[in-house]
Design a protein around this motif. Structure first.
Motif, mmCIF file in Angstrom:
data_model
loop_
_atom_site.group_PDB
_atom_site.id
_atom_site.type_symbol
_atom_site.label_atom_id
_atom_site.label_comp_id
_atom_site.label_asym_id
_atom_site.label_seq_id
_atom_site.Cartn_x
_atom_site.Cartn_y
_atom_site.Cartn_z
ATOM 1 N N UNK A 18 -10.171 0.432 -13.685
ATOM 2 C CA UNK A 18 -9.027 1.319 -13.449
ATOM 3 C C UNK A 18 -7.781 0.515 -13.093
ATOM 4 N N UNK A 19 -7.955 -0.466 -12.205
ATOM 5 C CA UNK A 19 -6.809 -1.220 -11.720
ATOM 6 C C UNK A 19 -6.136 -2.076 -12.769
ATOM 7 N N UNK A 20 -6.898 -2.539 -13.770
ATOM 8 C CA UNK A 20 -6.330 -3.387 -14.813
ATOM 9 C C UNK A 20 -5.986 -2.626 -16.089
ATOM 10 N N UNK A 21 -6.168 -1.304 -16.077
ATOM 11 C CA UNK A 21 -5.923 -0.488 -17.276
ATOM 12 C C UNK A 21 -4.474 -0.614 -17.759
ATOM 13 N N UNK A 22 -3.513 -0.452 -16.862
ATOM 14 C CA UNK A 22 -2.104 -0.544 -17.250
ATOM 15 C C UNK A 22 -1.752 -1.949 -17.731
ATOM 16 N N UNK A 23 -2.311 -2.964 -17.075
ATOM 17 C CA UNK A 23 -2.059 -4.344 -17.507
ATOM 18 C C UNK A 23 -2.606 -4.586 -18.905
ATOM 19 N N UNK A 24 -3.772 -4.007 -19.198
ATOM 20 C CA UNK A 24 -4.355 -4.178 -20.524
ATOM 21 C C UNK A 24 -3.542 -3.435 -21.582
#
Length: 309
Positions: free
Chosen positions: A96-102
């Motif tokens: 969830x935490x890296x979703x926007x970064x991905x």
């Protein structure tokens, strides 16, 4: 996630990473009994942990909870909680935490994010998270599935004992049991959960149906929970059966699925659907609402720290 106004400062990747893990732990603390009931219903019919092969102990989510409390005590509803919280801190932080970064990685920094990009980002972080959290997931499922033996003993005496016992009896690979179905499941779950939440929230804000606040987050999270349960239940049941199985019972997740289909029929893949939805729906609501609030609080705290005057 969508919803940041131009005048707002977007939360950093670090805030999203730790905020997601914290929010997931809050959601797990509240919904864990439903998850335990789901696991018990999913493994019914295979004879693991039962007094006789194929014996059915539980009927429905609330019947399962009542039976567990009566036969094993209220604490049994939280079997595996420590491993569950360990899992969420390592697992949800990534998926969830890296979703926007991905998403930013796939679009090379562009704000134009299509459905394909969102699916790719969700699938990628869902699969990545398994690499970090699979041992904790195996231990959590084993704890939730175990019942008290006739002599009062248990399969495992504690979280660390479970890690040691599995590694000793099944090898280190035992801690990664069911890794492939779990990668499949979590890629699917992430796509259904995060992409659905992202799109519904975006549409709500685009058409001014609600403001970017709790009612909006609640609505988007509840819809995401339902979509995720429908899509992911078959893979989730296979994953639970395979991870809880004795060494040598199934040689692969595919064999587990075929055995289920042959012996119990297609309905076996939706065993525990009601508790799955109750758990997934409530988990999504608590997690996303908490996540949005934690992100805002941590961002404000960061701004105050950087510019105290």
């Amino acid at each position: 996630m969508v919803g940041i106004k131009p005048t707002d400062i977007a939360p950093s990747a670090t805030i999203k990473f730790f905020g997601a893990g914290t929010a997931a732990c809050v959601a797990d603390l509240i919904t864990f009994p439903l998850d335990t009931a789901k696991v018990r219903l999913q493994i019914q019919g295979e004879g693991i942990g039962a007094k006789g092969p194929g014996v059915v102990h539980y009927k429905g989510v609330f019947g399962t909870i009542t039976t567990m409390v009566r036969m094993e005590g209220a604490r049994s509803l939280y079997n595996g909680l420590v491993a569950g919280l360990q899992r969420q801190m390592s697992f949800a932080s990534v998926r969830i935490g890296l979703y926007d970064s991905m998403k930013m990685f796939y679009t090379r920094g562009s704000d134009n994010t299509g459905i394909v990009t969102r699916l790719m980002a969700g699938g990628t972080t869902g699969a990545m998270a398994v690499a970090f959290a699979q041992p904790t997931d195996v231990v959590k499922v084993r704890f939730q599935a175990q019942v008290r033996l006739d002599d009062g003993g248990r399969r495992y005496n504690g979280t660390m004992d479970a890690y040691r016992t599995i590694a000793r009896d099944e090898g280190v690979r035992g801690l990664w049991k069911g890794c492939m179905p779990n990668i499949m499941r979590n890629a699917i779950v992430n796509c259904a959960e995060l992409v659905t939440y992202d799109i519904i929230k975006e549409l709500i804000l685009k058409y001014n149906l609600m403001t970017d606040n709790m009612p909006c987050h609640f609505t988007a999270a509840f819809a995401a929970g339902f979509c995720t349960t429908v899509v992911a239940s078959p893979v989730d049941v296979v994953k639970t059966r395979f991870m809880n199985s004795e060494a040598g019972r199934y040689d692969s997740a595919v064999r587990c699925a075929l055995t289920m289909f042959r012996k119990e029929g297609p309905s076996a893949f939706y065993k525990g659907f009601v508790p799955s939805f109750l758990r997934m729906g409530s988990w999504n609501v608590v997690m996303f609402v908490s996540y949005e609030q934690i992100k805002r609080a941590m961002t404000r705290a960061q701004q105050s720290w950087e510019a105290p005057f």
